[in-house]
Design a protein around this motif. Sequence first.
Motif, PDB file in Angstrom:
ATOM      1  N   CYS A 247       0.862  -1.187   0.000  1.00 12.97           N
ATOM      2  CA  CYS A 247       0.000   0.000   0.000  1.00 12.97           C
ATOM      3  C   CYS A 247       0.891   1.227   0.000  1.00 12.97           C
ATOM      4  N   ARG A 248       1.142   1.772  -1.182  1.00 14.96           N
ATOM      5  CA  ARG A 248       1.956   2.988  -1.256  1.00 14.96           C
ATOM      6  C   ARG A 248       1.178   4.215  -0.818  1.00 14.96           C
ATOM      7  N   GLY A 249      -0.109   4.042  -0.554  1.00 17.46           N
ATOM      8  CA  GLY A 249      -0.877   5.146   0.008  1.00 17.46           C
ATOM      9  C   GLY A 249      -0.290   5.642   1.311  1.00 17.46           C
ATOM     10  N   ARG A 250       0.484   4.786   1.989  1.00 12.99           N
ATOM     11  CA  ARG A 250       1.116   5.190   3.243  1.00 12.99           C
ATOM     12  C   ARG A 250       2.146   6.291   3.024  1.00 12.99           C
ATOM     13  N   MET A 251       2.635   6.451   1.791  1.00 11.05           N
ATOM     14  CA  MET A 251       3.536   7.556   1.484  1.00 11.05           C
ATOM     15  C   MET A 251       2.783   8.876   1.449  1.00 11.05           C
ATOM     16  N   LEU A 252       1.484   8.807   1.223  1.00  6.80           N
ATOM     17  CA  LEU A 252       0.656  10.008   1.160  1.00  6.80           C
ATOM     18  C   LEU A 252       0.074  10.345   2.526  1.00  6.80           C
ATOM     19  N   SER A 253      -0.366   9.323   3.254  1.00  9.38           N
ATOM     20  CA  SER A 253      -0.938   9.548   4.584  1.00  9.38           C
ATOM     21  C   SER A 253      -0.854   8.265   5.389  1.00  9.38           C
ATOM     22  N   ARG A 254      -0.031   8.273   6.427  1.00 10.12           N
ATOM     23  CA  ARG A 254       0.078   7.085   7.275  1.00 10.12           C
ATOM     24  C   ARG A 254      -1.233   6.804   8.003  1.00 10.12           C
ATOM     25  N   VAL A 255      -1.974   7.859   8.350  1.00 13.33           N
ATOM     26  CA  VAL A 255      -3.214   7.689   9.101  1.00 13.33           C
ATOM     27  C   VAL A 255      -4.333   7.170   8.211  1.00 13.33           C
ATOM     28  N   ASP A 256      -4.521   7.797   7.066  1.00 10.04           N
ATOM     29  CA  ASP A 256      -5.652   7.443   6.209  1.00 10.04           C
ATOM     30  C   ASP A 256      -5.539   6.038   5.628  1.00 10.04           C
ATOM     31  N   TYR A 257      -4.313   5.523   5.527  1.00 18.71           N
ATOM     32  CA  TYR A 257      -4.129   4.179   4.976  1.00 18.71           C
ATOM     33  C   TYR A 257      -3.656   3.192   6.042  1.00 18.71           C
ATOM     34  N   ALA A 258      -3.947   3.470   7.300  1.00 17.49           N
ATOM     35  CA  ALA A 258      -3.525   2.587   8.389  1.00 17.49           C
ATOM     36  C   ALA A 258      -4.231   1.241   8.326  1.00 17.49           C
ATOM     37  N   THR A 259      -5.524   1.239   8.042  1.00 16.41           N
ATOM     38  CA  THR A 259      -6.296   0.000   8.009  1.00 16.41           C
ATOM     39  C   THR A 259      -5.736  -0.992   6.998  1.00 16.41           C
ATOM     40  N   ASP A 260      -5.204  -0.469   5.892  1.00 17.65           N
ATOM     41  CA  ASP A 260      -4.657  -1.355   4.863  1.00 17.65           C
ATOM     42  C   ASP A 260      -3.546  -2.229   5.412  1.00 17.65           C
ATOM     43  N   VAL A 261      -2.756  -1.660   6.343  1.00 15.13           N
ATOM     44  CA  VAL A 261      -1.613  -2.372   6.911  1.00 15.13           C
ATOM     45  C   VAL A 261      -2.019  -3.178   8.135  1.00 15.13           C
ATOM     46  N   THR A 262      -2.834  -2.594   9.008  1.00 16.34           N
ATOM     47  CA  THR A 262      -3.167  -3.261  10.267  1.00 16.34           C
ATOM     48  C   THR A 262      -4.206  -4.372  10.097  1.00 16.34           C
ATOM     49  N   ASP A 263      -5.121  -4.236   9.122  1.00 16.62           N
ATOM     50  CA  ASP A 263      -6.236  -5.184   9.012  1.00 16.62           C
ATOM     51  C   ASP A 263      -6.293  -5.940   7.683  1.00 16.62           C
ATOM     52  N   TRP A 264      -5.743  -5.373   6.629  1.00 20.01           N
ATOM     53  CA  TRP A 264      -5.964  -5.971   5.305  1.00 20.01           C
ATOM     54  C   TRP A 264      -4.735  -6.668   4.727  1.00 20.01           C
ATOM     55  N   GLY A 265      -3.642  -6.683   5.458  1.00 19.00           N
ATOM     56  CA  GLY A 265      -2.495  -7.469   5.038  1.00 19.00           C
ATOM     57  C   GLY A 265      -1.566  -6.835   4.027  1.00 19.00           C
TER      58      GLY A 265
END
Length: 283
Positions: A247-265
């Motif tokens: 999820c490269r969205g984390r480069m844009l916003s660590r908060v807004d794309y947190a669920t992708d890392v913590t819950d979606w793998g």
Amino acid sequence: MPDHRAPDHHAPDERAPDDQAALPQVVARAEPTHADPAAEGFYAEAIAELVASGLPFLLAGTYALSAYTGIVRETKDLDVFCKAGDAPRILVHFQNLGYRVVIEDERWLGKVFRGRLFFDVIYASPSGATPVTEAWFAHARQIEAFGRTVHIIGPTELVWSKAFIQMRHRFDGADVAHTILRAHEAIDWRRLLAYMEQHWELLLIHLLAFRWIYPTEREVVPGWLLDELLGRLATQRQLPPPEMKICRGRMLSRVDYATDVTDWGYADLGGEGAWRDGTTERS
């Protein structure tokens, strides 16, 4: 098949603009307004101390945007950009003068306070995608601010620094579009592409957004650049999707794309995540 490669740097009909000549050396007077009436005096004092220190720095943020586009808006702080090696020197300089210093994030940001007022000392982006380098100083411009002539980041670096700022509470896409609109002749498009080489799709997104926002101004973006990026997209579409879920969205916003890392793998900016087939390991 069309040739989607960028023209040779020395091709006479596609030369990159001389970004030190396309705009006057002293671009403009930066005149943002300040949310706190006491801020202007504090910023003037800070700039005077920075100049006196002899340490290299650049103004960015609203001051650079104002200089390149003429947009005047309220700002709550002052963005001082520097190389990572100079950030501790700047912070210690102000600490020795009695200011309160905070290292908010070792990866990119420190702050200098006097009471409630502060300015930021920035040397990268939160994701590390846009480190301040010597090139930023080589292509800097000058403005008049707080009664002094100071350097600001160049328009190419301004676009690059703002391209990754896409959070729920702050989105700098309009700043990118306005800079392209008002300072496109001074943008070194080849250098911008080199900066964003690994993230060329994000550059394409901003350029397509610009074309949509300003249909009568589409031609200010060089045709070779669109051909190059669309050619990359066409080639990429012939490949299978990546095996590692990221999820490269984390480069844009660590908060807004947190669920992708913590819950979606999905993998974070570093480390591993799940694979596309749902497993977590490879033999």
